[in-house]
Scaffold this motif. Structure first.
Motif, mmCIF file in Angstrom:
data_model
loop_
_atom_site.group_PDB
_atom_site.id
_atom_site.type_symbol
_atom_site.label_atom_id
_atom_site.label_comp_id
_atom_site.label_asym_id
_atom_site.label_seq_id
_atom_site.Cartn_x
_atom_site.Cartn_y
_atom_site.Cartn_z
ATOM 1 N N THR A 31 65.178 57.164 65.416
ATOM 2 C CA THR A 31 64.084 56.276 65.014
ATOM 3 C C THR A 31 64.339 54.813 65.376
ATOM 4 O O THR A 31 63.475 53.964 65.162
ATOM 5 C CB THR A 31 63.837 56.375 63.493
ATOM 6 N N ALA A 32 65.510 54.518 65.906
ATOM 7 C CA ALA A 32 65.863 53.134 66.226
ATOM 8 C C ALA A 32 65.230 52.691 67.541
ATOM 9 O O ALA A 32 64.921 53.505 68.416
ATOM 10 C CB ALA A 32 67.374 52.975 66.303
ATOM 11 N N ASP A 33 65.058 51.377 67.675
ATOM 12 C CA ASP A 33 64.546 50.799 68.913
ATOM 13 C C ASP A 33 65.677 50.417 69.866
ATOM 14 O O ASP A 33 65.452 50.268 71.067
ATOM 15 C CB ASP A 33 63.711 49.550 68.594
ATOM 16 N N GLY A 34 66.877 50.240 69.311
ATOM 17 C CA GLY A 34 67.996 49.837 70.150
ATOM 18 C C GLY A 34 69.319 50.310 69.582
ATOM 19 O O GLY A 34 69.438 50.589 68.384
ATOM 20 N N LEU A 35 70.317 50.418 70.458
ATOM 21 C CA LEU A 35 71.664 50.839 70.079
ATOM 22 C C LEU A 35 72.667 49.895 70.730
ATOM 23 O O LEU A 35 72.610 49.645 71.934
ATOM 24 C CB LEU A 35 71.928 52.272 70.554
ATOM 25 N N GLY B 84 67.682 56.923 80.565
ATOM 26 C CA GLY B 84 66.476 56.106 80.555
ATOM 27 C C GLY B 84 66.473 54.957 79.578
ATOM 28 O O GLY B 84 65.407 54.447 79.225
ATOM 29 N N MET B 85 67.658 54.501 79.159
ATOM 30 C CA MET B 85 67.755 53.376 78.247
ATOM 31 C C MET B 85 68.068 52.095 79.027
ATOM 32 O O MET B 85 69.148 51.982 79.605
ATOM 33 C CB MET B 85 68.848 53.616 77.193
ATOM 34 N N PRO B 86 67.162 51.119 79.062
ATOM 35 C CA PRO B 86 67.467 49.853 79.730
ATOM 36 C C PRO B 86 68.630 49.136 79.035
ATOM 37 O O PRO B 86 68.733 49.146 77.810
ATOM 38 C CB PRO B 86 66.171 49.058 79.581
ATOM 39 N N VAL B 87 69.489 48.536 79.837
ATOM 40 C CA VAL B 87 70.652 47.825 79.313
ATOM 41 C C VAL B 87 70.305 46.352 79.131
ATOM 42 O O VAL B 87 69.789 45.702 80.042
ATOM 43 C CB VAL B 87 71.857 47.964 80.262
ATOM 44 N N PHE C 127 63.714 40.300 71.787
ATOM 45 C CA PHE C 127 62.577 40.029 72.672
ATOM 46 C C PHE C 127 62.180 41.284 73.449
ATOM 47 O O PHE C 127 60.991 41.627 73.549
ATOM 48 C CB PHE C 127 62.933 38.902 73.644
ATOM 49 N N LEU C 128 63.157 41.982 74.003
ATOM 50 C CA LEU C 128 62.858 43.144 74.831
ATOM 51 C C LEU C 128 62.337 44.317 74.006
ATOM 52 O O LEU C 128 61.487 45.084 74.477
ATOM 53 C CB LEU C 128 64.100 43.548 75.626
ATOM 54 N N MET C 129 62.821 44.468 72.777
ATOM 55 C CA MET C 129 62.273 45.524 71.916
ATOM 56 C C MET C 129 60.802 45.281 71.627
ATOM 57 O O MET C 129 59.984 46.216 71.646
ATOM 58 C CB MET C 129 63.075 45.617 70.605
ATOM 59 N N LYS C 130 60.462 44.020 71.383
ATOM 60 C CA LYS C 130 59.056 43.681 71.153
ATOM 61 C C LYS C 130 58.229 43.911 72.418
ATOM 62 O O LYS C 130 57.096 44.406 72.355
ATOM 63 C CB LYS C 130 58.941 42.225 70.689
ATOM 64 N N ALA C 131 58.803 43.559 73.567
ATOM 65 C CA ALA C 131 58.093 43.744 74.831
ATOM 66 C C ALA C 131 57.866 45.225 75.118
ATOM 67 O O ALA C 131 56.785 45.628 75.579
ATOM 68 C CB ALA C 131 58.888 43.097 75.971
ATOM 69 N N THR D 180 64.002 57.430 76.308
ATOM 70 C CA THR D 180 63.385 56.540 77.287
ATOM 71 C C THR D 180 62.914 55.240 76.647
ATOM 72 O O THR D 180 62.170 55.253 75.667
ATOM 73 C CB THR D 180 62.180 57.220 77.958
ATOM 74 N N MET D 181 63.365 54.135 77.159
ATOM 75 C CA MET D 181 62.993 52.785 76.746
ATOM 76 C C MET D 181 63.543 52.372 75.377
ATOM 77 O O MET D 181 63.190 51.314 74.869
ATOM 78 C CB MET D 181 61.476 52.562 76.792
ATOM 79 N N LYS D 182 64.417 53.183 74.769
ATOM 80 C CA LYS D 182 65.255 52.622 73.715
ATOM 81 C C LYS D 182 66.237 51.702 74.431
ATOM 82 O O LYS D 182 66.674 51.990 75.550
ATOM 83 C CB LYS D 182 66.027 53.721 72.971
ATOM 84 N N LEU D 183 66.588 50.593 73.824
ATOM 85 C CA LEU D 183 67.460 49.628 74.503
ATOM 86 C C LEU D 183 68.916 49.860 74.138
ATOM 87 O O LEU D 183 69.231 50.263 73.014
ATOM 88 C CB LEU D 183 67.041 48.203 74.137
ATOM 89 N N GLY D 184 69.793 49.609 75.084
ATOM 90 C CA GLY D 184 71.220 49.784 74.842
ATOM 91 C C GLY D 184 72.015 48.553 75.243
ATOM 92 O O GLY D 184 71.630 47.818 76.155
#
Length: 205
Positions: A74-78, A139-142, A178-182, A109-113
């Motif tokens: 359920t997280a947006d980023g790790l 598929g996680m953007p760094v 910022f990127l999570m919001k984007a 996909t698109m969760k941020l790392g």
């Protein structure tokens, strides 16, 4: 917005925790929930490639990895933060990540790392590269900062004196926010990128 942070250090208030705490403070100031899992002092064993997770949807070893997996879904980023021993993440961190990424089948996909390496002197960039591979395979953007995400310190508490390292942590947290919001806005307006069926190509026929 929610970020989970894995702290791979066995020391509760060591230099890795100083870096993690700087991240948490910045996320909270940005209105982002940050949940920290300290796994370096836990008995986390490595993956044995038993395949049970494919049938059960969770790792056969019911420890901290399965707890993290529920929050990860359920997280947006790790963010993964680790001390550096022999120019790599410590063994507990790698054991945790191997099982976490192998046993979880939800779409990442698109969760941020992002990764953070903490060392006395050398090995941070090698560790940074090592950890980022977990994100890029699924598929996680760094997320980047103003420098490679490293903090330096040997004795307990010394990391707090690394002013550039602390600033790098703050910039990382703000960039991730910022990127999570984007990404959230992009998913709402455009949806996720089109998925193709996986075409595995093996080297041995």
């Amino acid at each position: 917005m929610k970020v989970i942070i894995i702290n791979g250090s066995p020391r509760k208030n060591g230099n890795t925790s100083i870096a993690v705490n700087e991240l948490v403070r910045t996320f909270e100031a940005e209105g982002v929930e940050a949940e920290v899992f300290q796994i370096g002092n836990k008995a986390v064993r490595g993956c044995i490639a038993c395949g049970s997770c494919a049938k059960n949807g969770r790792c056969v070893f019911d420890d901290e990895v399965n707890v993290i997996a529920r929050s990860f879904e359920t997280a947006d980023g790790l963010i993964v933060a680790t001390p550096v021993y022999y120019a790599s993440a410590n063994a507990t961190t790698i054991a945790c990540l191997d099982r976490l990424f192998y046993s979880t089948h939800f779409d990442k996909t698109m969760k941020l790392g992002a990764s953070v390496a903490v060392a006395r002197r050398g090995g941070c960039s090698a560790t940074f590269d090592e950890l980022n591979k977990y994100f890029t395979i699924c598929g996680m953007p760094v997320v980047s900062s103003q420098y490679w995400n490293s903090v330096h310190g040997r004795e307990k508490g010394e990391a707090a004196q690394d002013e550039e390292g602390m600033q790098t942590m703050r910039v990382l947290a703000r960039n991730m926010t910022f990127l999570m919001k984007a990404v959230a806005l992009g998913k709402e307006k455009f949806g996720l990128p089109e998925k193709e069926s996986w075409t595995p190509t093996h080297f041995i026929r």
